[in-house]
Design a protein around this motif. Structure first.
Motif, PDB file in Angstrom:
ATOM      1  N   ASN A   1       0.806  -1.227   0.000  1.00 14.90           N
ATOM      2  CA  ASN A   1       0.000   0.000   0.000  1.00 14.90           C
ATOM      3  C   ASN A   1       0.837   1.274   0.000  1.00 14.90           C
ATOM      4  OD1 ASN A   1      -2.772   0.773  -0.084  1.00 14.90           O
ATOM      5  ND2 ASN A   1      -2.583   1.577   2.007  1.00 14.90           N
TER       6      ASN A   1
ATOM      7  N   LYS B   1       0.295   3.717  -2.931  1.00 12.33           N
ATOM      8  CA  LYS B   1      -0.844   4.639  -2.837  1.00 12.33           C
ATOM      9  C   LYS B   1      -0.551   5.774  -1.861  1.00 12.33           C
ATOM     10  CE  LYS B   1      -5.758   4.928  -1.658  1.00 12.33           C
ATOM     11  NZ  LYS B   1      -6.978   4.172  -1.252  1.00 12.33           N
ATOM     12  N   GLN B   2       0.117   5.445  -0.765  1.00 11.65           N
ATOM     13  CA  GLN B   2       0.338   6.432   0.288  1.00 11.65           C
ATOM     14  C   GLN B   2       1.479   7.395  -0.009  1.00 11.65           C
ATOM     15  OE1 GLN B   2       0.802   3.604   3.544  1.00 11.65           O
ATOM     16  NE2 GLN B   2      -1.274   4.057   4.271  1.00 11.65           N
TER      17      GLN B   2
ATOM     18  N   LYS C   1      -4.001   0.857 -10.574  1.00 11.53           N
ATOM     19  CA  LYS C   1      -4.773   1.922 -11.201  1.00 11.53           C
ATOM     20  C   LYS C   1      -4.977   1.608 -12.681  1.00 11.53           C
ATOM     21  CE  LYS C   1      -4.931   6.916 -11.985  1.00 11.53           C
ATOM     22  NZ  LYS C   1      -4.234   8.223 -11.783  1.00 11.53           N
TER      23      LYS C   1
ATOM     24  N   THR D   1      -6.069   2.233  -7.312  1.00 15.71           N
ATOM     25  CA  THR D   1      -4.799   2.069  -6.618  1.00 15.71           C
ATOM     26  C   THR D   1      -5.025   1.757  -5.141  1.00 15.71           C
ATOM     27  OG1 THR D   1      -3.766   3.652  -8.125  1.00 15.71           O
ATOM     28  CG2 THR D   1      -2.602   3.189  -6.076  1.00 15.71           C
ATOM     29  N   GLY D   2      -4.178   0.890  -4.616  1.00 17.46           N
ATOM     30  CA  GLY D   2      -4.297   0.511  -3.213  1.00 17.46           C
ATOM     31  C   GLY D   2      -4.151  -0.984  -3.060  1.00 17.46           C
TER      32      GLY D   2
END
Length: 228
Positions: free
Chosen positions: A90, A93-94, A151, A158-159
């Motif tokens: 993750n 994404k972050q 994505k 996304t994630g």
């Protein structure tokens, strides 16, 4: 002596193509040789002949090179397998970081490949238990795709990966190729260890690769965008 990384890469390429890549359209050529009697049932016999050729090529590997392969495989035994935490997945994404996960992802596959090459070279079953551990780890991954490819491919975006929406990207396909070749090269040995291994490989390949490929037409690399 050939650099060990280059040699292993060349060997893997050779065994997975059985040195028939020099002949363009291998299956086309084999089916053409059978003429009007050609059928899909001939695939098994063609594969068997190809596997025999691979076995002969492996037996012909020089002793020094075999020792190098075995030494590399020996390094992969009795060590913890690389963990692929969802928190690291993750991170893309972050923070936009994709390297932390990818390093772990590729390390797992490189280790499995070294064991695979060691086993088909030595043919003693010494590496099978560790291979099974690696095989299980790969089969149980939530996705074979990379975080940066969620994505546009995954409906959730996304994630974290959605296991009900398999992403079919280049690296999922490469993993499928690795597992398919493992099954092809060591089917008898894996079945002797446990028939459930082949069953699980087939299940995951169908769910993650074949079904998405046959049922989706919205992935950009398919080339259907704008086609009506």
């Amino acid at each position: 002596m050939m650099h060990k990384r280059v040699f292993i890469a060349v060997l893997l390429c050779a065994i997975t193509t059985a040195s028939v890549a020099q002949t363009k359209g291998y299956f086309y050529k084999k089916f053409s040789e059978q003429g009007k009697n050609a059928s899909l049932n001939a695939v098994d016999s063609i594969k068997a002949a190809q596997l025999k050729q691979i076995t002969e090529l492996i037996k012909a590997i020089p002793g020094e090179s075999k020792s190098l392969i075995i030494a590399q495989a020996d390094k992969q035994v009795n060590a913890p397998w690389e963990i692929l935490p969802l928190s690291v997945f993750n991170e893309f994404k972050q923070t936009g970081n994709r390297v932390n996960y990818e390093n772990k992802y590729f390390a797992r596959r490189n280790r499995f490949t070294a064991l695979l090459i060691g086993e088909i070279t030595e043919q003693k079953g010494r590496y099978l238990p560790e291979m099974v551990n690696g095989l299980g780890a790969i089969l149980e991954e939530s996705t074979w795709a990379l975080p940066a490819h969620m994505k546009g491919y995954q409906n959730a975006g996304t994630g974290l990966p959605d296991t009900e929406d398999p992403v079919l990207d280049l690296f999922a396909s490469q993993t499928a190729n690795l597992l398919a070749n493992t099954k092809y090269l060591l089917k008898d040995q894996l079945n002797a260890y446990s028939p459930l291994l082949i069953k699980r490989i087939d299940f995951e390949l169908n769910k993650r690769i074949f079904e998405p490929f046959l049922t989706r037409n919205d992935l950009s690399w398919m080339g259907f965008k704008g086609v009506k």
